[in-house]
Design a protein around this motif. Structure first.
Motif, PDB file in Angstrom:
ATOM      1  N   ALA A   1       0.861  -0.896   0.282  1.00 46.03           N
ATOM      2  CA  ALA A   1       0.298   0.524  -0.210  1.00 46.03           C
ATOM      3  C   ALA A   1       1.007   1.790   0.166  1.00 46.03           C
ATOM      4  O   ALA A   1       0.761   2.557  -0.829  1.00 46.03           O
ATOM      5  CB  ALA A   1      -0.999   0.394   1.189  1.00 46.03           C
ATOM      6  N   ILE A   2       2.077   1.151   0.947  1.00 41.14           N
ATOM      7  CA  ILE A   2       3.190   2.799   0.568  1.00 41.14           C
ATOM      8  C   ILE A   2       3.489   2.691  -0.875  1.00 41.14           C
ATOM      9  O   ILE A   2       4.153   3.958  -1.209  1.00 41.14           O
ATOM     10  CB  ILE A   2       3.724   1.998   1.712  1.00 41.14           C
ATOM     11  N   MET A   3       3.790   1.395  -1.057  1.00 39.69           N
ATOM     12  CA  MET A   3       4.293   1.460  -2.770  1.00 39.69           C
ATOM     13  C   MET A   3       3.653   1.945  -3.770  1.00 39.69           C
ATOM     14  O   MET A   3       3.892   3.040  -4.554  1.00 39.69           O
ATOM     15  CB  MET A   3       5.175   0.560  -3.249  1.00 39.69           C
ATOM     16  N   GLU A   4       2.598   1.945  -3.572  1.00 36.91           N
ATOM     17  CA  GLU A   4       0.716   2.520  -4.323  1.00 36.91           C
ATOM     18  C   GLU A   4       0.904   3.870  -3.841  1.00 36.91           C
ATOM     19  O   GLU A   4      -0.270   4.316  -4.369  1.00 36.91           O
ATOM     20  CB  GLU A   4      -0.043   1.318  -4.414  1.00 36.91           C
ATOM     21  N   GLY A   5       1.488   4.482  -3.060  1.00 37.09           N
ATOM     22  CA  GLY A   5       1.407   5.872  -2.613  1.00 37.09           C
ATOM     23  C   GLY A   5       0.566   6.052  -1.475  1.00 37.09           C
ATOM     24  O   GLY A   5       0.033   7.132  -0.858  1.00 37.09           O
ATOM     25  N   ASP A   6      -0.040   5.043  -0.798  1.00 35.57           N
ATOM     26  CA  ASP A   6      -1.104   5.297   0.570  1.00 35.57           C
ATOM     27  C   ASP A   6      -0.128   4.947   1.361  1.00 35.57           C
ATOM     28  O   ASP A   6      -0.237   4.464   2.363  1.00 35.57           O
ATOM     29  CB  ASP A   6      -1.643   3.687   0.777  1.00 35.57           C
ATOM     30  N   VAL A   7       0.986   6.496   2.199  1.00 34.17           N
ATOM     31  CA  VAL A   7       1.480   6.717   3.154  1.00 34.17           C
ATOM     32  C   VAL A   7       0.093   6.159   3.571  1.00 34.17           C
ATOM     33  O   VAL A   7       0.910   5.936   5.502  1.00 34.17           O
ATOM     34  CB  VAL A   7       2.319   7.512   2.598  1.00 34.17           C
ATOM     35  N   GLY A   8      -0.920   6.748   4.159  1.00 28.18           N
ATOM     36  CA  GLY A   8      -1.756   6.716   5.599  1.00 28.18           C
ATOM     37  C   GLY A   8      -2.063   6.056   6.024  1.00 28.18           C
ATOM     38  O   GLY A   8      -2.509   6.293   6.536  1.00 28.18           O
ATOM     39  N   ILE A   9      -2.058   5.033   5.965  1.00 30.92           N
ATOM     40  CA  ILE A   9      -2.072   3.095   6.049  1.00 30.92           C
ATOM     41  C   ILE A   9      -1.531   3.553   7.056  1.00 30.92           C
ATOM     42  O   ILE A   9      -1.938   2.895   8.022  1.00 30.92           O
ATOM     43  CB  ILE A   9      -2.738   2.541   5.083  1.00 30.92           C
ATOM     44  N   VAL A  10      -0.387   3.580   6.833  1.00 30.07           N
ATOM     45  CA  VAL A  10       0.671   3.141   8.430  1.00 30.07           C
ATOM     46  C   VAL A  10       0.261   4.050   9.429  1.00 30.07           C
ATOM     47  O   VAL A  10       0.259   3.163  10.429  1.00 30.07           O
ATOM     48  CB  VAL A  10       2.113   4.298   7.812  1.00 30.07           C
ATOM     49  N   GLY A  11      -0.584   5.070   9.529  1.00 33.04           N
ATOM     50  CA  GLY A  11      -0.656   5.814  10.470  1.00 33.04           C
ATOM     51  C   GLY A  11      -2.643   5.203  11.094  1.00 33.04           C
ATOM     52  O   GLY A  11      -2.802   5.001  12.415  1.00 33.04           O
ATOM     53  N   GLU A  12      -3.443   4.973   9.980  1.00 38.00           N
ATOM     54  CA  GLU A  12      -4.239   4.347  10.378  1.00 38.00           C
ATOM     55  C   GLU A  12      -3.266   2.818  10.725  1.00 38.00           C
ATOM     56  O   GLU A  12      -4.640   2.377  11.686  1.00 38.00           O
ATOM     57  CB  GLU A  12      -5.008   3.713   9.118  1.00 38.00           C
ATOM     58  N   LEU A  13      -2.815   2.007  10.374  1.00 40.08           N
ATOM     59  CA  LEU A  13      -2.299   0.405  11.034  1.00 40.08           C
ATOM     60  C   LEU A  13      -1.908   0.761  13.046  1.00 40.08           C
ATOM     61  O   LEU A  13      -2.155  -0.391  13.762  1.00 40.08           O
ATOM     62  CB  LEU A  13      -1.676   0.122  10.438  1.00 40.08           C
ATOM     63  N   ILE A  14      -1.171   1.789  12.965  1.00 37.01           N
ATOM     64  CA  ILE A  14      -0.313   2.639  14.337  1.00 37.01           C
ATOM     65  C   ILE A  14      -1.390   2.066  14.975  1.00 37.01           C
ATOM     66  O   ILE A  14      -1.664   1.449  16.996  1.00 37.01           O
ATOM     67  CB  ILE A  14       0.666   2.815  13.949  1.00 37.01           C
ATOM     68  N   GLU A  15      -2.378   3.520  14.449  1.00 30.37           N
ATOM     69  CA  GLU A  15      -3.571   3.999  16.105  1.00 30.37           C
ATOM     70  C   GLU A  15      -3.974   2.755  15.955  1.00 30.37           C
ATOM     71  O   GLU A  15      -4.897   2.405  17.019  1.00 30.37           O
ATOM     72  CB  GLU A  15      -4.673   5.160  15.238  1.00 30.37           C
ATOM     73  N   ALA A  16      -4.572   1.749  15.488  1.00 26.77           N
ATOM     74  CA  ALA A  16      -6.196   0.540  15.710  1.00 26.77           C
ATOM     75  C   ALA A  16      -4.604  -0.190  16.242  1.00 26.77           C
ATOM     76  O   ALA A  16      -4.936  -1.186  17.327  1.00 26.77           O
ATOM     77  CB  ALA A  16      -6.096  -0.126  14.529  1.00 26.77           C
ATOM     78  N   VAL A  17      -3.216  -0.599  16.259  1.00 24.29           N
ATOM     79  CA  VAL A  17      -2.805  -1.339  16.733  1.00 24.29           C
ATOM     80  C   VAL A  17      -2.091  -1.062  18.591  1.00 24.29           C
ATOM     81  O   VAL A  17      -2.521  -1.883  19.258  1.00 24.29           O
ATOM     82  CB  VAL A  17      -1.621  -2.186  16.435  1.00 24.29           C
ATOM     83  N   ARG A  18      -2.200   0.487  18.788  1.00 24.20           N
ATOM     84  CA  ARG A  18      -1.941   1.053  19.770  1.00 24.20           C
ATOM     85  C   ARG A  18      -3.037   0.815  20.518  1.00 24.20           C
ATOM     86  O   ARG A  18      -3.534   0.480  21.703  1.00 24.20           O
ATOM     87  CB  ARG A  18      -1.537   2.939  19.922  1.00 24.20           C
ATOM     88  N   VAL A  19      -4.378   0.882  20.094  1.00 18.88           N
ATOM     89  CA  VAL A  19      -5.350   0.886  20.553  1.00 18.88           C
ATOM     90  C   VAL A  19      -5.891  -0.364  20.951  1.00 18.88           C
ATOM     91  O   VAL A  19      -6.054  -0.796  22.178  1.00 18.88           O
ATOM     92  CB  VAL A  19      -7.024   0.757  19.765  1.00 18.88           C
ATOM     93  N   ALA A  20      -5.569  -2.265  20.516  1.00 14.20           N
ATOM     94  CA  ALA A  20      -5.641  -2.592  20.455  1.00 14.20           C
ATOM     95  C   ALA A  20      -4.638  -2.943  21.299  1.00 14.20           C
ATOM     96  O   ALA A  20      -5.096  -4.392  22.224  1.00 14.20           O
ATOM     97  CB  ALA A  20      -5.336  -3.991  19.172  1.00 14.20           C
ATOM     98  N   ILE A  21      -2.912  -2.250  21.997  1.00 16.32           N
ATOM     99  CA  ILE A  21      -2.216  -3.043  23.169  1.00 16.32           C
ATOM    100  C   ILE A  21      -2.128  -2.477  23.795  1.00 16.32           C
ATOM    101  O   ILE A  21      -1.437  -2.737  24.942  1.00 16.32           O
ATOM    102  CB  ILE A  21      -0.812  -3.684  22.119  1.00 16.32           C
ATOM    103  N   GLY A  22      -3.198  -1.399  23.649  1.00 16.85           N
ATOM    104  CA  GLY A  22      -2.231   0.126  24.970  1.00 16.85           C
ATOM    105  C   GLY A  22      -1.696   0.459  25.212  1.00 16.85           C
ATOM    106  O   GLY A  22      -0.264   0.430  24.266  1.00 16.85           O
ATOM    107  N   PRO A  23      -1.386   1.589  25.813  1.00 18.45           N
ATOM    108  CA  PRO A  23      -0.623   2.218  26.008  1.00 18.45           C
ATOM    109  C   PRO A  23       0.801   2.064  27.121  1.00 18.45           C
ATOM    110  O   PRO A  23       2.110   2.828  26.125  1.00 18.45           O
ATOM    111  CB  PRO A  23      -0.916   3.940  27.295  1.00 18.45           C
ATOM    112  N   SER A  24       0.966   0.852  27.350  1.00 24.58           N
ATOM    113  CA  SER A  24       2.224   0.731  28.542  1.00 24.58           C
ATOM    114  C   SER A  24       3.392  -0.793  27.510  1.00 24.58           C
ATOM    115  O   SER A  24       4.425  -0.955  27.234  1.00 24.58           O
ATOM    116  CB  SER A  24       1.931  -0.101  29.050  1.00 24.58           C
ATOM    117  N   THR A  25       2.656  -0.942  26.156  1.00 22.24           N
ATOM    118  CA  THR A  25       3.516  -2.452  25.258  1.00 22.24           C
ATOM    119  C   THR A  25       4.268  -1.246  24.454  1.00 22.24           C
ATOM    120  O   THR A  25       3.944  -0.147  23.637  1.00 22.24           O
ATOM    121  CB  THR A  25       2.256  -2.649  24.600  1.00 22.24           C
TER     122      THR A  25
END
Length: 267
Positions: free
Chosen positions: A119-143
Motif C-alpha cells: 500500500a505504501i508503494m502504491e502511494g498510501d502512506v496514510g495507511i501507516v498511521g491507520e495501522l499504528i492507531e489501531a494496533v495501539r488501541v488494541a495493545i494499550g499504551p504501556s506495550t
C-alpha cells in the motif's frame, strides 16, 4: 536523497572497529530473535536461557511461543517481543490489531508489526498511521510498539521518511528496518534515514536495525552511525536495538578478545 553530511557520516561509520568495549555495549541492545518458523520447544528454551544469561534487551519470537517463553524470562530484565502482520505486511489492519492484542494477552511486552508495504508503494502512506492507531488501541499504551518498514523494498529515502513520520505521529516506540525475510534487509543508508526521524522526534522513538545484522563488525557500523546522529550518551535499549539471531555469538566472541566474523546474510 542522502545529503552530503550524511554521506560523510556513513563513510566514517563504515570504518568503525568491533572492539571488546563496543561488543559489550551492543550485547545489551540485542533483541535475540528466532523467526525461522521451524523452531522446536527445546530451541526456544535454549534461546531464552541464553538471553537471560547474557542480559540482552529482549527475545523476539512468533506468538505461538509466547506462553512457553514468558516464565523462562520471569525475574530477568529481558523483555518478550512478538511479531504481528508478519512477514507479509498485509493491509488488513483489523487482522494486524487482533494479532497484536493476542500477543499481549499471551505475555508480550513488545510487538513488532509490519507496515502495509504494498500500500505504501502504491502511494498510501496514510495507511501507516491507520495501522499504528489501531494496533495501539488494541495493545494499550504501556506495550512497546515497533514498526517494521521493510526499507529494502521502500528504497526511496523520501518514501521511507514519510512512512516513518506517519508511524511516529500515530504513536510507535521504535522504527525498524526489516523483517529479515526479503532480499535487502538493513542498510546503513536506510538506517541513517530512520535515525534522523528518531532524532527529529527528540528520541521519543527509537531505532532498530534488523535484517542481515550478523557480526560485531556490522554492529560497530550501525552503532557508530547512531552515535553520530542520535548521540552516544542517548543510546540505550530504550532508543536503539539490534534484531538478530546469530549476532550475539559474534559479539560474545569479540567481547572475550576474539575477532569478528566476516559477515553474511539473514536475520
Amino acid at each position: 536523497m542522502i545529503d552530503r553530511n550524511t554521506q560523510d557520516l556513513l563513510a566514517q561509520a563504515a570504518e568503525a572497529s568491533p572492539t571488546p568495549e563496543l561488543a559489550r555495549r551492543a550485547i545489551r541492545l540485542v533483541d535475540l530473535t528466532s523467526l525461522s518458523g521451524q523452531e522446536t520447544e527445546a530451541e526456544i528454551d535454549a534461546l531464552c536461557h541464553k538471553a537471560v544469561a547474557n542480559h540482552v534487551a529482549a527475545v523476539c519470537l512468533y506468538p505461538v511461543f509466547l506462553r512457553q517463553a514468558r516464565p523462562l524470562l520471569a525475574g530477568s530484565e529481558v523483555r518478550l517481543a512478538a511479531v504481528a502482520n508478519f512477514p507479509d505486511g498485509s493491509d488488513d489492519i483489523a487482522r494486524a490489531a487482533d494479532e497484536a492484542a493476542a500477543a499481549v494477552a499471551d505475555g508480550a511486552d513488545e510487538v513488532d508489526v509490519v507496515a502495509p508495504v504494498n500500500a505504501i508503494m502504491e502511494g498510501d502512506v496514510g495507511i501507516v498511521g491507520e495501522l499504528i492507531e489501531a494496533v495501539r488501541v488494541a495493545i494499550g499504551p504501556s506495550t512497546t510498539l515497533k514498526l517494521i518498514l521493510e526499507t529494502g523494498i521502500l528504497a526511496d529515502p523520501d518514501r521511507i521518511t514519510a512512512a516513518a513520520r506517519a508511524g511516529v505521529m500515530a504513536g510507535v516506540n521504535f522504527l525498524k528496518t526489516s523483517t529479515g525475510k526479503v532480499p535487502v534487509g538493513a542498510t546503513p543508508e536506510a538506517a541513517a534515514v530512520l535515525m534522523q526521524v528518531c532524532e527529529d522526534a527528540g528520541l521519543r522513538v527509537g531505532f532498530k536495525a534488523s535484517g542481515g545484522i550478523r557480526t560485531a563488525r556490522d554492529a560497530a557500523q550501525y552503532l557508530a552511525l547512531g552515535d553520530a546522529i542520535m548521540g552516544k550518551d542517548r543510546i540505550t535499549a530504550r532508543t536503539f536495538r539490534f534484531g538478530a539471531s546469530s549476532l550475539l555469538d559474534d559479539l560474545l566472541r569479540v567481547a572475550g578478545g576474539g575477532s569478528s566474523a566476516e559477515g553474511g546474510s539473514g536475520y
